[in-house]
Design an enzyme around this catalytic site. Structure first.
Site, PDB file in Angstrom:
ATOM      1  NE  ARG A  83     -34.246  -5.323  40.766  1.00 55.35           N
ATOM      2  CZ  ARG A  83     -33.485  -5.907  41.696  1.00 55.35           C
ATOM      3  NH1 ARG A  83     -33.984  -6.844  42.456  1.00 55.35           N
ATOM      4  NH2 ARG A  83     -32.245  -5.526  41.884  1.00 55.35           N
ATOM      5  NE  ARG A  84     -39.325  -7.555  31.713  1.00 58.85           N
ATOM      6  CZ  ARG A  84     -40.225  -8.005  30.860  1.00 58.85           C
ATOM      7  NH1 ARG A  84     -41.440  -8.330  31.288  1.00 58.85           N
ATOM      8  NH2 ARG A  84     -39.935  -8.139  29.578  1.00 58.85           N
ATOM      9  N   GLY A  85     -36.783  -2.225  34.850  1.00 63.15           N
ATOM     10  CA  GLY A  85     -36.385  -0.861  34.513  1.00 63.15           C
ATOM     11  C   GLY A  85     -37.507   0.153  34.386  1.00 63.15           C
ATOM     12  N   GLY A  87     -39.741   1.313  36.721  1.00 62.28           N
ATOM     13  CA  GLY A  87     -39.752   2.299  37.819  1.00 62.28           C
ATOM     14  C   GLY A  87     -38.629   3.308  37.665  1.00 62.28           C
ATOM     15  CD  GLU A 109     -44.562  11.725  53.235  1.00 66.53           C
ATOM     16  OE1 GLU A 109     -45.517  11.289  52.565  1.00 66.53           O
ATOM     17  OE2 GLU A 109     -44.561  12.844  53.766  1.00 66.53           O
ATOM     18  CG  ASN A 114     -41.314  -0.178  49.389  1.00 63.28           C
ATOM     19  OD1 ASN A 114     -40.728  -0.990  48.675  1.00 63.28           O
ATOM     20  ND2 ASN A 114     -42.347   0.537  48.966  1.00 63.28           N
ATOM     21  CE1 TYR A 121     -38.791   6.338  44.862  1.00 64.57           C
ATOM     22  CE2 TYR A 121     -39.064   5.569  47.113  1.00 64.57           C
ATOM     23  CZ  TYR A 121     -39.600   5.875  45.886  1.00 64.57           C
ATOM     24  OH  TYR A 121     -40.948   5.730  45.673  1.00 64.57           O
TER      25      TYR A 121
HETATM   26  C1  LIG Z   1     -40.708   0.351  43.813  1.00 70.78           C
HETATM   27  C2  LIG Z   1     -41.150  -0.026  42.398  1.00 70.78           C
HETATM   28  C3  LIG Z   1     -41.927   1.146  41.779  1.00 70.78           C
HETATM   29  C4  LIG Z   1     -39.884  -0.286  41.549  1.00 70.78           C
HETATM   30  O1  LIG Z   1     -40.313  -0.463  40.215  1.00 70.78           O
HETATM   31  P1  LIG Z   1     -39.538  -1.429  39.191  1.00 70.78           P
HETATM   32  O2  LIG Z   1     -40.095  -1.160  37.848  1.00 70.78           O
HETATM   33  O3  LIG Z   1     -39.573  -2.828  39.667  1.00 70.78           O
HETATM   34  O4  LIG Z   1     -38.047  -0.869  39.344  1.00 70.78           O
HETATM   35  P2  LIG Z   1     -36.833  -1.048  38.341  1.00 70.78           P
HETATM   36  O5  LIG Z   1     -36.890  -2.361  37.633  1.00 70.78           O
HETATM   37  O6  LIG Z   1     -36.736   0.166  37.484  1.00 70.78           O
HETATM   38  O7  LIG Z   1     -35.611  -1.074  39.359  1.00 70.78           O
HETATM   39  C5  LIG Z   1     -34.672  -0.010  39.426  1.00 70.78           C
HETATM   40  C6  LIG Z   1     -33.721  -0.278  40.591  1.00 70.78           C
HETATM   41  O8  LIG Z   1     -34.446  -0.249  41.822  1.00 70.78           O
HETATM   42  C7  LIG Z   1     -33.909  -1.252  42.710  1.00 70.78           C
HETATM   43  N1  LIG Z   1     -34.921  -2.293  42.950  1.00 70.78           N
HETATM   44  C8  LIG Z   1     -36.123  -2.431  42.353  1.00 70.78           C
HETATM   45  N2  LIG Z   1     -36.776  -3.495  42.857  1.00 70.78           N
HETATM   46  C9  LIG Z   1     -35.957  -4.041  43.788  1.00 70.78           C
HETATM   47  C10 LIG Z   1     -36.082  -5.149  44.656  1.00 70.78           C
HETATM   48  N3  LIG Z   1     -37.182  -5.926  44.663  1.00 70.78           N
HETATM   49  N4  LIG Z   1     -35.075  -5.405  45.517  1.00 70.78           N
HETATM   50  C11 LIG Z   1     -33.962  -4.646  45.531  1.00 70.78           C
HETATM   51  N5  LIG Z   1     -33.784  -3.569  44.701  1.00 70.78           N
HETATM   52  C12 LIG Z   1     -34.776  -3.267  43.851  1.00 70.78           C
HETATM   53  C13 LIG Z   1     -32.695  -1.822  42.006  1.00 70.78           C
HETATM   54  O9  LIG Z   1     -31.588  -0.991  42.330  1.00 70.78           O
HETATM   55  C14 LIG Z   1     -33.088  -1.655  40.561  1.00 70.78           C
HETATM   56  O10 LIG Z   1     -32.011  -1.644  39.673  1.00 70.78           O
HETATM   57  P3  LIG Z   1     -31.457  -3.065  39.099  1.00 70.78           P
HETATM   58  O11 LIG Z   1     -32.646  -3.865  38.651  1.00 70.78           O
HETATM   59  O12 LIG Z   1     -30.561  -2.657  37.984  1.00 70.78           O
HETATM   60  O13 LIG Z   1     -30.742  -3.705  40.257  1.00 70.78           O
HETATM   61  C15 LIG Z   1     -41.985  -1.338  42.388  1.00 70.78           C
HETATM   62  O14 LIG Z   1     -41.326  -2.307  43.174  1.00 70.78           O
HETATM   63  C16 LIG Z   1     -43.392  -1.154  42.906  1.00 70.78           C
HETATM   64  O15 LIG Z   1     -44.309  -0.801  42.151  1.00 70.78           O
HETATM   65  N6  LIG Z   1     -43.612  -1.405  44.217  1.00 70.78           N
HETATM   66  C17 LIG Z   1     -44.932  -1.265  44.821  1.00 70.78           C
HETATM   67  C18 LIG Z   1     -45.326   0.190  44.924  1.00 70.78           C
HETATM   68  C19 LIG Z   1     -44.329   0.967  45.771  1.00 70.78           C
HETATM   69  O16 LIG Z   1     -43.845   0.486  46.771  1.00 70.78           O
HETATM   70  N7  LIG Z   1     -44.080   2.219  45.359  1.00 70.78           N
HETATM   71  C20 LIG Z   1     -43.177   3.094  46.065  1.00 70.78           C
HETATM   72  C21 LIG Z   1     -43.902   3.768  47.176  1.00 70.78           C
HETATM   73  S1  LIG Z   1     -42.859   4.883  48.089  1.00 70.78           S
END
Ligand SMILES: CC(C)(COP(=O)(O)OP(=O)(O)OC[C@H]1O[C@@H](n2cnc3c(N)ncnc32)[C@H](O)[C@@H]1OP(=O)(O)O)[C@@H](O)C(=O)NCCC(=O)NCCS
Length: 154
Positions: A83-85, A87, A109, A114, A121
């Site tokens: 949640r820090r950008g 991903g 997929e 999730n 996405y």
């Molecule tokens: C999915 C994942 C890769 C996102 O990575 P992240 O670094 O936390 O994502 P970001 O901080 O760049 O978030 C980008 C946007 O995604 C959405 N998002 C990310 N985490 C979220 C959460 N927990 N709930 C709701 N929206 C979320 C938001 O729109 C967010 O933008 P915002 O923070 O400005 O609102 C991370 O949660 C993860 O590693 N999950 C486990 C592995 C996984 O599920 N991979 C995908 C398999 S298909």
């Protein structure tokens, strides 16, 4: 929390142990380290690592290409860095590389439950185009198939 300074760079073999550690924390059915090593040698895979200021691996994204289509095969951020950008940075980097390489459609997929990944996405123009019933194990769950056209947001 402020946004960390993260660099996205090509994955190297030295990154694999850290990636496998993140993978084990991120998924209930994680890829083994060997899968990452095999993909590093694969001509159609594009692997990117997110690296923090101290050189630590905080995330990764793996895209597989087939002619003018590609698939995001794996993406994860270390739990403490979510949640820090990170991903979004990884996904934007893969999308840009795909567009540059002439990819017209990008697929992936995702587990139906999730919410975090689906929100990420959706923010990048992916839309649901199908479902694979019982695709995931531990626990069994449907996969949604998402697609992003290169023209999304144009
Ligand atoms: C999915 C994942 C890769 C996102 O990575 P992240 O670094 O936390 O994502 P970001 O901080 O760049 O978030 C980008 C946007 O995604 C959405 N998002 C990310 N985490 C979220 C959460 N927990 N709930 C709701 N929206 C979320 C938001 O729109 C967010 O933008 P915002 O923070 O400005 O609102 C991370 O949660 C993860 O590693 N999950 C486990 C592995 C996984 O599920 N991979 C995908 C398999 S298909």
């Amino acid at each position: 929390m402020s946004e960390p300074i993260i660099v996205i760079r090509p994955t190297s073999a030295d990154d694999v142990p850290a990636m496998a550690s993140i993978e084990a924390l991120a998924f209930s059915d994680p890829w083994p380290a060997m899968s990452f090593r095999e993909l590093l040698a694969h001509p159609y895979s594009r692997m990117a690592s997110a690296v923090d200021e101290s050189g630590g691996i905080v995330g990764y994204c793996i895209m597989l290409r087939a002619v003018d289509e590609a698939e995001i095969a794996n993406i994860a951020t270390a739990p403490g860095m979510r949640r820090r950008g990170v991903g979004a940075q990884l996904l934007d980097d893969a999308i840009a590389a795909g567009t540059e390489a002439g990819v017209v459609a990008l697929f992936l997929e995702v587990r139906e439950s999730n919410i975090a990944a689906r929100a990420l996405y959706a923010s990048r123009g992916f839309v649901a185009v199908g479902r694979r019933r019982g695709y995931y194990k531990q626990p069994v769950e449907d996969a949604l198939i998402l697609r992003r056209n290169a023209t999304a947001f144009e």
